[in-house]
Write a protein that holds these residues in place. Structure first.
Motif, PDB file in Angstrom:
ATOM      1  N   TYR A 111       0.121 -12.053   3.409  1.00  0.00           N
ATOM      2  CA  TYR A 111       0.066 -12.473   2.008  1.00  0.00           C
ATOM      3  C   TYR A 111      -0.534 -11.381   1.138  1.00  0.00           C
ATOM      4  CZ  TYR A 111      -0.757 -15.431  -2.055  1.00  0.00           C
ATOM      5  OH  TYR A 111      -0.757 -15.953  -3.317  1.00  0.00           O
ATOM      6  N   PHE A 112      -1.559 -10.693   1.646  1.00  0.00           N
ATOM      7  CA  PHE A 112      -2.156  -9.596   0.894  1.00  0.00           C
ATOM      8  C   PHE A 112      -1.139  -8.488   0.658  1.00  0.00           C
ATOM      9  CE2 PHE A 112      -4.294  -5.555   0.500  1.00  0.00           C
ATOM     10  CZ  PHE A 112      -5.320  -5.817  -0.390  1.00  0.00           C
ATOM     11  N   GLY A 113      -0.395  -8.118   1.718  1.00  0.00           N
ATOM     12  CA  GLY A 113       0.607  -7.068   1.559  1.00  0.00           C
ATOM     13  C   GLY A 113       1.673  -7.447   0.558  1.00  0.00           C
ATOM     14  N   TRP A 114       2.146  -8.707   0.617  1.00  0.00           N
ATOM     15  CA  TRP A 114       3.173  -9.132  -0.329  1.00  0.00           C
ATOM     16  C   TRP A 114       2.629  -9.162  -1.756  1.00  0.00           C
ATOM     17  CZ3 TRP A 114       3.165 -13.231  -3.728  1.00  0.00           C
ATOM     18  CH2 TRP A 114       4.368 -13.434  -4.419  1.00  0.00           C
ATOM     19  N   ALA A 115       1.434  -9.730  -1.951  1.00  0.00           N
ATOM     20  CA  ALA A 115       0.868  -9.840  -3.304  1.00  0.00           C
ATOM     21  C   ALA A 115       0.596  -8.460  -3.892  1.00  0.00           C
ATOM     22  CB  ALA A 115      -0.419 -10.662  -3.271  1.00  0.00           C
ATOM     23  N   ARG A 116       0.111  -7.531  -3.078  1.00  0.00           N
ATOM     24  CA  ARG A 116      -0.139  -6.179  -3.564  1.00  0.00           C
ATOM     25  C   ARG A 116       1.149  -5.485  -3.966  1.00  0.00           C
ATOM     26  NH1 ARG A 116      -1.126  -0.735  -0.498  1.00  0.00           N
ATOM     27  NH2 ARG A 116       1.002  -0.584  -1.282  1.00  0.00           N
ATOM     28  N   GLN A 141       2.262  -4.466  -7.786  1.00  0.00           N
ATOM     29  CA  GLN A 141       2.554  -3.059  -8.034  1.00  0.00           C
ATOM     30  C   GLN A 141       3.964  -2.886  -8.588  1.00  0.00           C
ATOM     31  OE1 GLN A 141       1.809  -0.566  -4.633  1.00  0.00           O
ATOM     32  NE2 GLN A 141       3.123   1.062  -5.383  1.00  0.00           N
ATOM     33  N   ALA A 142       4.937  -3.579  -7.988  1.00  0.00           N
ATOM     34  CA  ALA A 142       6.320  -3.477  -8.458  1.00  0.00           C
ATOM     35  C   ALA A 142       6.462  -4.048  -9.863  1.00  0.00           C
ATOM     36  CB  ALA A 142       7.250  -4.206  -7.490  1.00  0.00           C
ATOM     37  N   ALA A 143       5.816  -5.191 -10.126  1.00  0.00           N
ATOM     38  CA  ALA A 143       5.916  -5.802 -11.444  1.00  0.00           C
ATOM     39  C   ALA A 143       5.320  -4.902 -12.514  1.00  0.00           C
ATOM     40  CB  ALA A 143       5.212  -7.158 -11.443  1.00  0.00           C
ATOM     41  N   TYR A 144       4.214  -4.219 -12.211  1.00  0.00           N
ATOM     42  CA  TYR A 144       3.593  -3.314 -13.177  1.00  0.00           C
ATOM     43  C   TYR A 144       4.498  -2.121 -13.482  1.00  0.00           C
ATOM     44  CZ  TYR A 144      -0.263  -0.994 -15.589  1.00  0.00           C
ATOM     45  OH  TYR A 144      -1.068  -0.410 -16.542  1.00  0.00           O
ATOM     46  N   MET A 145       5.360  -1.770 -12.511  1.00  0.00           N
ATOM     47  CA  MET A 145       6.291  -0.657 -12.704  1.00  0.00           C
ATOM     48  C   MET A 145       7.616  -1.119 -13.285  1.00  0.00           C
ATOM     49  SD  MET A 145       5.565   1.309  -9.081  1.00  0.00           S
ATOM     50  CE  MET A 145       6.679   2.647  -9.465  1.00  0.00           C
ATOM     51  N   PHE A 194      12.704  -3.381  -2.819  1.00  0.00           N
ATOM     52  CA  PHE A 194      12.254  -2.454  -1.793  1.00  0.00           C
ATOM     53  C   PHE A 194      12.686  -2.882  -0.390  1.00  0.00           C
ATOM     54  CE2 PHE A 194       9.393  -1.733  -5.337  1.00  0.00           C
ATOM     55  CZ  PHE A 194       9.329  -0.352  -5.389  1.00  0.00           C
ATOM     56  N   GLY A 195      13.103  -4.129  -0.223  1.00  0.00           N
ATOM     57  CA  GLY A 195      13.579  -4.592   1.075  1.00  0.00           C
ATOM     58  C   GLY A 195      12.521  -4.587   2.158  1.00  0.00           C
ATOM     59  N   TYR A 196      11.273  -4.865   1.788  1.00  0.00           N
ATOM     60  CA  TYR A 196      10.206  -4.890   2.785  1.00  0.00           C
ATOM     61  C   TYR A 196      10.378  -6.076   3.727  1.00  0.00           C
ATOM     62  CZ  TYR A 196       7.621  -1.491  -0.063  1.00  0.00           C
ATOM     63  OH  TYR A 196       7.242  -0.370  -0.747  1.00  0.00           O
ATOM     64  N   GLY A 197      10.010  -5.872   4.995  1.00  0.00           N
ATOM     65  CA  GLY A 197       9.985  -6.950   5.974  1.00  0.00           C
ATOM     66  C   GLY A 197       8.557  -7.362   6.280  1.00  0.00           C
ATOM     67  N   ILE A 198       8.406  -8.292   7.201  1.00  0.00           N
ATOM     68  CA  ILE A 198       7.080  -8.788   7.556  1.00  0.00           C
ATOM     69  C   ILE A 198       6.197  -7.650   8.066  1.00  0.00           C
ATOM     70  CG2 ILE A 198       5.816 -10.311   9.119  1.00  0.00           C
ATOM     71  CD1 ILE A 198       8.148 -12.237   9.027  1.00  0.00           C
ATOM     72  N   GLN A 199       6.747  -6.803   8.923  1.00  0.00           N
ATOM     73  CA  GLN A 199       5.966  -5.694   9.463  1.00  0.00           C
ATOM     74  C   GLN A 199       5.512  -4.746   8.361  1.00  0.00           C
ATOM     75  OE1 GLN A 199       7.974  -3.473  12.494  1.00  0.00           O
ATOM     76  NE2 GLN A 199       6.231  -2.176  12.960  1.00  0.00           N
ATOM     77  N   ASP A 200       6.375  -4.507   7.369  1.00  0.00           N
ATOM     78  CA  ASP A 200       6.013  -3.627   6.260  1.00  0.00           C
ATOM     79  C   ASP A 200       4.833  -4.192   5.478  1.00  0.00           C
ATOM     80  OD1 ASP A 200       8.137  -1.749   6.710  1.00  0.00           O
ATOM     81  OD2 ASP A 200       9.502  -3.252   5.899  1.00  0.00           O
ATOM     82  N   TYR A 201       4.870  -5.495   5.193  1.00  0.00           N
ATOM     83  CA  TYR A 201       3.768  -6.106   4.445  1.00  0.00           C
ATOM     84  C   TYR A 201       2.464  -6.051   5.240  1.00  0.00           C
ATOM     85  CZ  TYR A 201       7.133  -7.921   1.065  1.00  0.00           C
ATOM     86  OH  TYR A 201       8.103  -8.041   0.102  1.00  0.00           O
ATOM     87  N   SER A 228      12.943   2.939   1.280  1.00  0.00           N
ATOM     88  CA  SER A 228      12.784   1.604   1.833  1.00  0.00           C
ATOM     89  C   SER A 228      14.050   0.802   1.605  1.00  0.00           C
ATOM     90  CB  SER A 228      11.585   0.893   1.176  1.00  0.00           C
ATOM     91  OG  SER A 228      11.432  -0.420   1.677  1.00  0.00           O
ATOM     92  N   GLY A 229      14.388  -0.031   2.586  1.00  0.00           N
ATOM     93  CA  GLY A 229      15.529  -0.918   2.444  1.00  0.00           C
ATOM     94  C   GLY A 229      16.848  -0.206   2.249  1.00  0.00           C
TER      95      GLY A 229
END
Length: 287
Positions: free
Chosen positions: A35-40, A44-48, A55-62, A254-255
């Motif tokens: 959850y921390f990885g996803w929220a961060r 970050q993406a929303a601010y940009m 970005f196509g992140y998976g569970i391992q990426d988060y 990524s992705g």
């Protein structure tokens, strides 16, 4: 017959004790990391000006994203838990032996009252003034709940050292409720901290874009990049067209996509360029 039933239940009780002691903390820690990885990443993406799904992140990426930022806090929490277990064992032993029992019970009562007041005041301030809530408030509330519960258990232990105050069912319900409240508070605090960290990282991109790897993109067709900071240069011939794009900085791969920033990028008026990682473009990286 009673002794036989007790013997039959003993292995199951020990097994359930191991599961309850090891399973839930590991599960909660893994969920918090994800959850921390996803929220961060989302903040970050929303601010940009992007959506994190791009970005196509998976569970391992988060999980990997979160470990770097949460490694030190998790070590501190585990060290504090070990110290708390040692202190709890020492106090319970003194209560059972009758040494300083009244002083320990009095201190536990005061500590439980103060912890309860801290939780109540923090919750009230959060409801009334959510914009002014400190970043660590949910963690402070979680600590207050744990300390108050611990103090109550110490007082119960001191009042009756031979018989349990609560039945097994009541104790299980109480433990479940306390752990549920603490888990929710941890997720709340994790979300706030992760979002603040994500926004700070996006601001750091603005300050450090000149230190990112410099990229030159070559394409047989015009890419139509809509940023004045990216220069299109024709380097081909009349028979074989080729276009080079300068002024790009690699953000991440990524992705199956390359994400580029450009020189002078800012969150307010910058552009994030996204190109596929395939044979349609050729990319050269330079320092």
């Amino acid at each position: 017959m009673t002794d036989s039933g007790s013997d039959e239940r003993s292995p199951w009780s020990r097994a359930l004790g191991v599961v309850s002691a090891v399973g839930p903390p590991v599960t909660v820690a893994t969920a918090l990391l994800f959850y921390f990885g996803w929220a961060r990443a989302d903040a970050q993406a929303a601010y940009m000006g992007l959506n994190v799904s791009l970005f196509g992140y998976g569970i391992q990426d988060y999980l990997l994203i979160s470990i770097n930022a949460l490694f030190l806090p998790l070590v501190c929490i585990l060290a504090a838990a070990i110290a708390w277990l040692a202190l709890d064992s020492w106090l319970r032993r003194r209560i059972e032996e009758g040494r300083g029992r009244s002083l320990i019970l009095r201190a536990a009562g005061i500590g439980g009252l103060i912890s309860g007041l801290v939780v109540g005041i923090s919750l009230l301030l959060t409801v009334l003034e959510p914009a002014r809530t400190a970043l660590f408030t949910p963690y402070l509330m979680a600590l207050g709940v744990l300390v108050a519960t611990w103090c109550i258990h110490l007082r119960r232990r001191g009042r009756d050292r031979t018989a349990p105050v609560l039945s097994a069912e009541q104790h299980a319900v109480e433990t479940t409720l306390v752990l549920s409240i603490v888990t929710l508070l941890l997720f709340w605090g994790t979300a706030d901290y992760a979002q603040a960290l994500g926004r700070r990282l996006a601001v750091d991109f603005e300050r450090g874009v000149q230190f990112m790897p410099r990229a030159e993109v070559y394409s047989a067709k015009p890419l139509g990049i809509g940023s004045a900071a990216v220069q299109e240069v024709s380097v081909g011939t009349a028979d074989a067209a080729l276009y080079r794009y300068d002024g790009l900085r690699l953000l991440v791969l990524s992705g199956g996509r390359f994400f580029f920033l450009h020189d002078g990028w800012t969150p307010e008026d910058g552009t994030v360029i996204v190109l596929p990682d395939d044979n349609s473009v050729r990319i050269e990286f330079k320092r």
